[in-house]
Design an enzyme around this catalytic site. Structure first.
Site, PDB file in Angstrom:
ATOM      1  N   ALA A   1       0.853  -1.185   0.000  1.00  0.00           N
ATOM      2  CA  ALA A   1       0.000   0.000   0.000  1.00  0.00           C
ATOM      3  C   ALA A   1       0.887   1.232   0.000  1.00  0.00           C
ATOM      4  O   ALA A   1       2.020   1.191   0.498  1.00  0.00           O
ATOM      5  CB  ALA A   1      -0.896  -0.021   1.231  1.00  0.00           C
TER       6      ALA A   1
ATOM      7  N   GLU B   1       4.560  -5.126   7.364  1.00  0.00           N
ATOM      8  CA  GLU B   1       3.808  -4.037   8.011  1.00  0.00           C
ATOM      9  C   GLU B   1       4.229  -3.803   9.454  1.00  0.00           C
ATOM     10  O   GLU B   1       4.136  -2.686   9.962  1.00  0.00           O
ATOM     11  CB  GLU B   1       2.304  -4.335   7.962  1.00  0.00           C
ATOM     12  CG  GLU B   1       1.667  -4.141   6.598  1.00  0.00           C
ATOM     13  CD  GLU B   1       1.737  -5.369   5.701  1.00  0.00           C
ATOM     14  OE1 GLU B   1       2.546  -6.300   5.976  1.00  0.00           O
ATOM     15  OE2 GLU B   1       0.974  -5.416   4.731  1.00  0.00           O
TER      16      GLU B   1
HETATM   17  N1  CO8 Z   1       4.544   3.259  -0.576  1.00  0.00           N
HETATM   18  C1  CO8 Z   1       4.940   4.455  -1.062  1.00  0.00           C
HETATM   19  N2  CO8 Z   1       6.117   4.626  -1.689  1.00  0.00           N
HETATM   20  C2  CO8 Z   1       6.935   3.573  -1.817  1.00  0.00           C
HETATM   21  C3  CO8 Z   1       6.575   2.308  -1.336  1.00  0.00           C
HETATM   22  C4  CO8 Z   1       5.317   2.171  -0.689  1.00  0.00           C
HETATM   23  N3  CO8 Z   1       4.876   0.986  -0.225  1.00  0.00           N
HETATM   24  N4  CO8 Z   1       7.579   1.439  -1.614  1.00  0.00           N
HETATM   25  C5  CO8 Z   1       8.523   2.159  -2.255  1.00  0.00           C
HETATM   26  N5  CO8 Z   1       8.148   3.440  -2.373  1.00  0.00           N
HETATM   27  C6  CO8 Z   1       8.874   4.551  -2.982  1.00  0.00           C
HETATM   28  C7  CO8 Z   1      10.036   5.034  -2.100  1.00  0.00           C
HETATM   29  O1  CO8 Z   1       9.567   5.933  -1.118  1.00  0.00           O
HETATM   30  C8  CO8 Z   1      10.922   5.684  -3.126  1.00  0.00           C
HETATM   31  O2  CO8 Z   1      10.424   6.962  -3.424  1.00  0.00           O
HETATM   32  P1  CO8 Z   1      11.477   8.190  -3.709  1.00  0.00           P
HETATM   33  O3  CO8 Z   1      12.182   7.811  -4.963  1.00  0.00           O
HETATM   34  O4  CO8 Z   1      10.588   9.368  -3.844  1.00  0.00           O
HETATM   35  O5  CO8 Z   1      12.394   8.237  -2.524  1.00  0.00           O
HETATM   36  C9  CO8 Z   1      10.740   4.832  -4.365  1.00  0.00           C
HETATM   37  O6  CO8 Z   1       9.511   4.105  -4.172  1.00  0.00           O
HETATM   38  C10 CO8 Z   1      11.867   3.845  -4.526  1.00  0.00           C
HETATM   39  O7  CO8 Z   1      11.959   3.088  -3.319  1.00  0.00           O
HETATM   40  P2  CO8 Z   1      13.346   2.785  -2.581  1.00  0.00           P
HETATM   41  O8  CO8 Z   1      14.275   3.928  -2.790  1.00  0.00           O
HETATM   42  O9  CO8 Z   1      13.048   2.381  -1.188  1.00  0.00           O
HETATM   43  O10 CO8 Z   1      13.850   1.553  -3.461  1.00  0.00           O
HETATM   44  P3  CO8 Z   1      14.736   0.292  -2.997  1.00  0.00           P
HETATM   45  O11 CO8 Z   1      15.034  -0.452  -4.249  1.00  0.00           O
HETATM   46  O12 CO8 Z   1      15.855   0.740  -2.123  1.00  0.00           O
HETATM   47  O13 CO8 Z   1      13.759  -0.608  -2.059  1.00  0.00           O
HETATM   48  C11 CO8 Z   1      11.689  -1.722  -1.496  1.00  0.00           C
HETATM   49  C12 CO8 Z   1      12.611  -1.201  -2.632  1.00  0.00           C
HETATM   50  C13 CO8 Z   1      12.383  -2.906  -0.801  1.00  0.00           C
HETATM   51  C14 CO8 Z   1      10.411  -2.158  -2.154  1.00  0.00           C
HETATM   52  C15 CO8 Z   1      11.451  -0.593  -0.470  1.00  0.00           C
HETATM   53  O14 CO8 Z   1      11.000   0.575  -1.178  1.00  0.00           O
HETATM   54  C16 CO8 Z   1      10.437  -0.906   0.579  1.00  0.00           C
HETATM   55  O15 CO8 Z   1      10.736  -1.580   1.556  1.00  0.00           O
HETATM   56  N6  CO8 Z   1       9.188  -0.404   0.405  1.00  0.00           N
HETATM   57  C17 CO8 Z   1       8.147  -0.498   1.416  1.00  0.00           C
HETATM   58  C18 CO8 Z   1       7.630  -1.918   1.549  1.00  0.00           C
HETATM   59  C19 CO8 Z   1       6.563  -1.965   2.602  1.00  0.00           C
HETATM   60  O16 CO8 Z   1       6.771  -1.646   3.762  1.00  0.00           O
HETATM   61  N7  CO8 Z   1       5.363  -2.378   2.179  1.00  0.00           N
HETATM   62  C20 CO8 Z   1       4.233  -2.500   3.061  1.00  0.00           C
HETATM   63  C21 CO8 Z   1       3.410  -1.251   2.972  1.00  0.00           C
HETATM   64  S1  CO8 Z   1       2.116  -1.193   4.170  1.00  0.00           S
HETATM   65  C22 CO8 Z   1       0.904  -2.120   3.495  1.00  0.00           C
HETATM   66  O17 CO8 Z   1       0.992  -2.628   2.407  1.00  0.00           O
HETATM   67  C23 CO8 Z   1      -0.313  -2.235   4.365  1.00  0.00           C
HETATM   68  C24 CO8 Z   1      -1.331  -3.190   3.784  1.00  0.00           C
HETATM   69  C25 CO8 Z   1      -2.580  -3.098   4.600  1.00  0.00           C
HETATM   70  C26 CO8 Z   1      -3.722  -2.764   3.736  1.00  0.00           C
HETATM   71  C27 CO8 Z   1      -3.733  -1.339   3.364  1.00  0.00           C
HETATM   72  C28 CO8 Z   1      -4.557  -1.100   2.165  1.00  0.00           C
HETATM   73  C29 CO8 Z   1      -4.528   0.327   1.626  1.00  0.00           C
END
Ligand code: CO8
Length: 257
Positions: free
Chosen positions: A64, A131
């Protein structure tokens, strides 16, 4: 602005792709609204028998959209039925859906994949419910579908630690149906979808409903549902055609009736 989803049909297969590369296909309201709309259209399209849901060659979806929900308050989440209002369309969609996963399927991305009927993954794919690291929980089905897919203790390990699982472990654990070399997973998902599209559509719907019953009903109720569906297949022209074609040693021509 680029569309957040790319939607097309390839013969009898509906193809939906997440398209927010700048945020690793993070899923916001627009994405789930567009997904619901695309599924509504595919549901009633008689030329579509099966759907493939994928991301890019690099990422399925990183969950998300954290930036979009960071300031959400309880009262708004509750009164607007956050998640339920637009995530459940995938759950009610009746035709088979295959998820083709490249790269990461995290959080809501993993939950969307688990709402699909079959998951194909590239052998560099990774799955996780991280999460806990954000002080929230997998709230789009993760705490319920993950234990059903991989068992309680492994699911606990995943959601409590937030660790990622690689494609090999996901396949061994039953989360993923099949793994392929990177670059081939979408092709394989489309090929499998095309194979399904050749079968009788009402039978595909009956199979999906019957298998899903295994998760929702006690064994005897599920068995009864299955038996009635079996009986119902004998009301189909396609069942007569399928069995006649076998006996006559020819390819069946299903009319989806
Ligand atoms: N949301 C918003 N932006 C994101 C997300 C995300 N989930 N994941 C990545 N991005 C963005 C980063 O902020 C970054 O933006 P910017 O370039 O502006 O800084 C861009 O994407 C690139 O990301 P990274 O620089 O972090 O790239 P990496 O290659 O270093 O890492 C990862 C990639 C491993 C995917 C890392 O970005 C990461 O860990 N992302 C978050 C993963 C996460 O925590 N997911 C769970 C989210 S919570 C959720 O899903 C709740 C579900 C419950 C239901 C809700 C329904 C709405």
């Amino acid at each position: 602005m680029n569309p957040v989803l790319l939607v097309e049909t390839r013969d009898k297969v509906g193809l939906i792709r997440f398209n927010r590369p700048e945020v690793h296909n993070a899923i916001n309201e627009d994405v789930m609204n567009a997904l619901s709309e695309a599924l509504d259209a595919f549901e009633v399209d008689p030329n579509v028998a099966c759907v493939v849901l994928t991301g890019s060659e690099k990422v399925f979806a990183a969950g998300a959209d954290i930036a979009a929900m960071r300031n959400l308050e309880f009262v708004d989440a509750y009164t607007t039925n956050f998640v339920t209002r637009n995530w459940d369309r995938l759950k009610t969609f009746r035709k088979p859906v295959i998820a083709a996963v490249n790269g990461v399927a995290l959080g809501g991305g993993c939950e969307v994949a688990m709402m699909c009927d079959i998951i194909f993954a590239a052998d560099n794919a990774r799955f996780g419910q991280p999460e806990v690291k954000l002080a929230t929980i997998p709230g789009a089905g993760g705490t319920q579908r993950l234990p059903r897919a991989i068992g309680r203790t492994k699911a606990m390990d995943m959601v409590l630690t937030g660790r990622l699982m690689d494609a090999q472990e996901a396949e061994r654990s039953g989360l993923v149906a099949r793994i392929f070399p990177p670059g081939q997973v979408l092709e394989e998902a489309l090929a499998t979808a095309a194979t399904l599209a050749e079968y009788s559509l009402p039978v595909l719907l009956m199979l999906k409903e019957s298998v899903n019953r295994a998760y929702e009903a006690p064994l005897n109720e599920g068995l009864l549902f299955e038996r009635r569906m079996l009986h119902a297949t004998f009301a189909l022209e396609d069942q007569k055609e399928g069995m006649a074609a076998f006996v006559e040693k020819r390819k069946p021509e299903f009319r989806h009736r």
